[in-house]
Design an enzyme around this catalytic site. Structure first.
Site, PDB file in Angstrom:
ATOM      1  N   LYS A 492       0.850  -1.198   0.000  1.00  0.00           N
ATOM      2  CA  LYS A 492       0.000   0.000   0.000  1.00  0.00           C
ATOM      3  C   LYS A 492       0.884   1.246   0.000  1.00  0.00           C
ATOM      4  O   LYS A 492       2.083   1.161   0.302  1.00  0.00           O
ATOM      5  CB  LYS A 492      -0.901  -0.030   1.225  1.00  0.00           C
ATOM      6  N   TYR A 717      13.213  31.868   3.128  1.00  0.00           N
ATOM      7  CA  TYR A 717      11.993  32.563   3.535  1.00  0.00           C
ATOM      8  C   TYR A 717      12.018  32.941   5.013  1.00  0.00           C
ATOM      9  O   TYR A 717      12.560  32.214   5.844  1.00  0.00           O
ATOM     10  CB  TYR A 717      10.775  31.658   3.297  1.00  0.00           C
TER      11      TYR A 717
HETATM   12  C1  LIG Z   1      -0.202  -1.604   6.998  1.00  0.00           C
HETATM   13  C2  LIG Z   1      -0.763  -2.819   7.531  1.00  0.00           C
HETATM   14  C3  LIG Z   1       0.049  -3.899   7.898  1.00  0.00           C
HETATM   15  C4  LIG Z   1       1.551  -3.842   7.907  1.00  0.00           C
HETATM   16  O1  LIG Z   1       2.018  -3.205   9.061  1.00  0.00           O
HETATM   17  P1  LIG Z   1       3.580  -2.982   9.343  1.00  0.00           P
HETATM   18  O2  LIG Z   1       3.633  -2.371  10.685  1.00  0.00           O
HETATM   19  O3  LIG Z   1       4.041  -2.049   8.279  1.00  0.00           O
HETATM   20  O4  LIG Z   1       4.201  -4.305   9.251  1.00  0.00           O
HETATM   21  C5  LIG Z   1      -0.559  -5.077   8.262  1.00  0.00           C
HETATM   22  N1  LIG Z   1      -1.914  -5.178   8.290  1.00  0.00           N
HETATM   23  C6  LIG Z   1      -2.718  -4.153   7.982  1.00  0.00           C
HETATM   24  C7  LIG Z   1      -4.181  -4.360   8.058  1.00  0.00           C
HETATM   25  C8  LIG Z   1      -2.182  -2.940   7.601  1.00  0.00           C
HETATM   26  O5  LIG Z   1      -2.986  -1.928   7.310  1.00  0.00           O
END
Ligand SMILES: *Cc1c(COP(=O)(O)O)cnc(C)c1O
Length: 823
Positions: A492, A717
């Protein structure tokens, strides 16, 4: 390979049981990857079980290709292939069988075998020693860093009759692995480069790690080591007979006493032997690590009888080893594989395999120079031709003399040029579009100019992603889970900033079981780029179910309403969808809660069309010890709901709960699958195995301008940046629009230039920021600045501005170019 074998001989060597009618064909190739078959009739395929897919699943398609000889594990159903006139050798462990074949081939080689182990520098020492020895000898060496349980056999199969010396690298990551490597390699001369803290997790302590590595040299005639490393030297001297030892050191009292003089460019190394003879060598670098590596190379070359003149000739041509096989965005949507260091057949094979693993493009094009390798050109180019045929290239550009041998074989597909200049003059970048182009050539051909011409202009900021580090991190987590547990990888948010398509593709070739994205369109992008793994969508919306259906994406269903909606979609469209159920055990974000369980079961019981692919929950504090009790409560609550659900779902439904931190902290709750996220990207959030992971990405930018500042003048800035006594600043082409957090302003952040820290001065702008380089004497526009990566850990940066590594990674803008490489 040194000796081609009949299938009956293979059975004997591997102590396997032969099934099928044996024949007399000589098997001259051994393959473990279905994509590497060059000569099917003469290939023996060994079906390995590993982190990657189970090799036996490829057997039907291999039979179709014409492969007839296989080594398989005893769980293989031979009966299914009884009519295929294939021979199967059944063994209890196919990897062991591969290793036995390697040990056999090794035993046929009567010339010296040099083997290298240690924590750092193995690959560099191997490459440099190869370069120096090939002044005089015909050298076989492991390609890239093929140093593992499977890499070593493949390296051994690369040894040919005409080789006069073989150099094999040996790498282990946990105890017990070296014995198998030792049996195969049987080195005559060993080099122990040094010992560091890498891979510490697999060993109880430093000494056992050294002892394990040392097992490689138990039958060696000579072992080279440096007495500069006191602990290492002490153990080596205790364990190995004194007459076999060859020590060098910066202190006196060893076989080779070294003194180093740093020159303007490079350094001079003086070696004093115990018989008081002295030798001087000139080398092109000055850093301690390179000097250590090259001293090993010189001592090994002398031990192998090479004269100091010929060693110096080799050193004169030494190039710093950049063996990275890099994937770069090319012109007109093409993808370049940059392998401009390569100079031998083994390397070409690796590069072609890497090409094979890339996503499909319009055409596959190879730009190749003469291979500068000793031996008979006729034979060499016949092998090159086989490789090219096997990889089904559409177009080949050849540069050099010998390469013209390929012309008649590939009529209409081959374009030859006498020199790189001639090719450059005729190379119109617009002739390429959406192609996959492998550029591979020996150093002297200067193929980096061709890469330059064909790559998309990359200016300013790049994020470099090391795919080997990704593999390393993946395998680290694989080792923490039981072998049958599946792995879903979270890609993701653009794969945590790393770039979802290339990373997903790499995971696919590594044999991950599942991918997960946050939104449907992220999944659609992956499908459009040829990703075929199952993909779970964490956060689908009603409007996107159509796309899920069209692209075989699997939505997460998190409420009774959503369940009913997807279910009615399936009815109206008369389709089947795979879905995943999210159970809320304490996150309070999305998901079915405990009190909704009966309602959920009722829904499932009525459901005919939807396949429940998996059921999961997510931990809220797996990375923090203080939340341990809460996590356990979540896991127990999930387990309880799981037990209630099992009678109502299919046997194939997977249950899963652990994220990266959970994998480390709660090994008893792996269920059927784990979900790997941040750990893959190199951050071990529990802090227990911090040093075991590799940093996968480096964010780099360039200096646009250097300015001198007078006392009292301000920077940027709101006039926030000030150097009270004046000084010097560098303007970098990186700003908050690239994802460089504005909270790094005014000294909160720093970058590395020439390996030194340069603090941010003033406020970070939208597309630029300024750093204080007052202490830098020789600094120019165009130089590189490292924002994070090796030397600047993400965790440290995150701590400086009160955030977490996740945010830094995912903030990097998509306008920053991603470049991928294998090192
Ligand atoms: C993002 C996510 C993970 C992975 O988590 P990490 O801490 O990056 O290993 C696992 N399960 C779900 C449902 C997530 O949204």
């Amino acid at each position: 390979m040194l000796q081609a074998l009949r299938i009956t001989e293979v059975a004997e060597i591997t102590a396997g049981v032969l099934s099928g009618k044996p024949h007399e064909v000589l098997l001259s190739q051994i393959a473990i990857d279905s994509r590497q078959i060059i000569n099917p009739a003469h290939t023996l395929f060994v079906a390995l079980k590993g982190a990657k897919a189970d090799g036996k699943t490829f057997i039907p398609s291999l039979i179709e290709l014409g492969v007839r000889n296989f080594i398989v594990h005893s769980d293989f159903e031979i009966a299914d292939f009884s009519t295929s006139d294939s021979c199967f050798i059944i063994v209890s462990d196919t990897r062991e069988a591969l290793q036995k074949l390697a040990a056999f081939q090794r035993s046929l080689f009567k010339n010296p075998v040099v083997s290298i182990t240690g924590s750092n520098g193995k690959t560099i020492v191997k490459e440099w020693l190869g370069q120096v020895l090939s002044q005089k000898y015909h050298v076989a060496k492991s390609p890239k860093s093929y140093n593992s349980q499977v890499g070593v056999p493949l390296s051994i199969f690369g040894i040919q009759e005409e080789h006069q010396v073989a150099i094999l690298e040996a790498g282990i990551s946990k105890s017990g692995e070296m014995a198998a490597l030792q049996r195969m390699i049987q080195p005559n001369l060993g080099i122990f480069t040094n010992i560091g803290s890498a891979h510490q997790e697999g060993f109880p302590d430093q000494e056992s790690k050294i002892l394990e590595k040392l097992a490689l040299f138990q039958n060696a005639n000579f072992v080279i080591y440096s007495k500069n490393q006191a602990e290492l030297a002490e153990i080596i001297e205790r364990e190995i007979d004194a007459e076999k030892l060859i020590a060098w050191s910066d202190q006196v009292g060893v076989d080779f006493t070294r003194s180093v003089k740093i020159l303007e460019k490079g350094a001079k190394i003086l070696l004093l032997k115990s018989d008081l003879s002295t030798f001087t060598f000139q080398v092109p670098f000055t850093d301690p690590a390179s000097l250590e590596n090259i001293t090993h190379v010189i001592v090994a070359s002398m031990t192998l009888g090479q004269s100091s003149d010929s060693i110096q000739q080799g050193l004169d041509h030494l190039k710093s080893v950049d063996m990275r096989l890099t994937l770069k965005p090319g012109v007109n949507d093409s993808l370049l594989i940059d392998d401009t260091y390569n100079n031998d057949l083994a390397g070409l094979k690796v590069a072609l395999d890497f090409m094979q693993q890339q996503r499909p493009k319009r055409r596959k094009i190879l730009i190749l120079s003469d291979l500068l390798q000793q031996g008979s050109p006729a034979k060499l180019y016949a092998e090159v031709a086989d490789l090219i045929k096997n990889h089904q290239l559409d177009l080949i550009f050849g540069v050099g003399e010998d390469i013209f041998k390929l012309e008649q074989l590939f009529q209409g597909k081959f374009k030859g040029f006498e020199s790189s200049e001639a090719l450059l003059d005729n190379l119109d970048p617009d002739q390429f579009s959406n192609d996959l182009i492998l550029i591979t050539g020996a150093r002297p051909f200067g193929f980096e100019r061709i890469v330059n011409k064909l790559q998309q202009r990359i200016h300013g900021t790049t994020l470099e992603i090391n795919l080997n580090a990704l593999t390393h991190n993946y395998n680290f987590y694989k080792r923490l889970i039981r072998p049958e547990i599946k792995v879903m990888v979270m890609v993701k948010a653009f794969a945590y900033g790393g770039g979802s398509v290339e990373i997903a593709n790499h995971l696919q070739t590594m044999g991950a079981d599942y991918l997960a994205v946050a939104f449907t369109d992220e999944g659609v992008t992956l499908r459009k780029h040829g990703i075929t793994l199952p993909i779970m969508v964490l956060n689908p919306v009603e409007e996107s179910i159509d796309l899920c259906h069209a692209f075989q994406l699997e939505p997460v269903v998190f409420s009774p309403e959503f369940f009913k909606m997807v279910s009615s979609y399936c009815k109206t469209h008369a389709c089947k969808l795979s879905i995943h159920l999210d159970l809320d055990t304490g996150m309070h974000r999305l998901g079915f809660e405990h009190h909704q369980l009966d309602e959920l079961i009722a829904l499932i019981q009525q459901e005919k069309r939807m396949r429940i692919a998996s059921v999961y929950t997510h931990l809220v504090g797996a990375d923090e010890e203080i939340h341990k009790d809460f996590s356990l409560q979540q896991l127990e609550s999930f387990n309880e709901m799981r037990k209630s659900l099992i009678p109502h779902v299919s046997k194939e439904t997977l249950f899963h709960a652990l994220n990266s931190a959970g994998i480390v902290a709660f090994p008893d709750y792996q269920f059927d699958m784990v979900r790997l996220g941040i750990g893959l990207y190199g951050v071990e959030v529990t802090g227990r195995f911090g040093s075991s992971l590799k940093s996968i990405s480096t964010l780099k930018t360039t200096i646009s301008q250097i300015k001198e500042l007078q006392p009292g003048e301000t920077v940027g800035y709101s006039r926030k940046g000030m150097l009270p006594n004046g000084g010097k600043i560098a303007t970098l082409s990186l700003g908050y629009a690239d994802g460089y957090d504005r909270r790094f302003s005014n000294g909160n952040g720093f970058v590395l230039i020439q390996g030194k820290k340069a603090p941010i001065i003033g406020n970070v702008c939208m597309d630029m920021c300024m750093v204080d380089v007052s202490g830098f004497s020789d600094i120019k526009a165009g130089e590189e600045a490292i924002i994070y990566g090796e030397g600047i850990p993400l965790q440290e940066l995150a701590d400086r501005i009160g955030t977490i590594p996740y945010e830094l990674l995912t903030n990097i803008s998509t306008r920053v170019k991603r470049v991928y490489y294998l090192d």
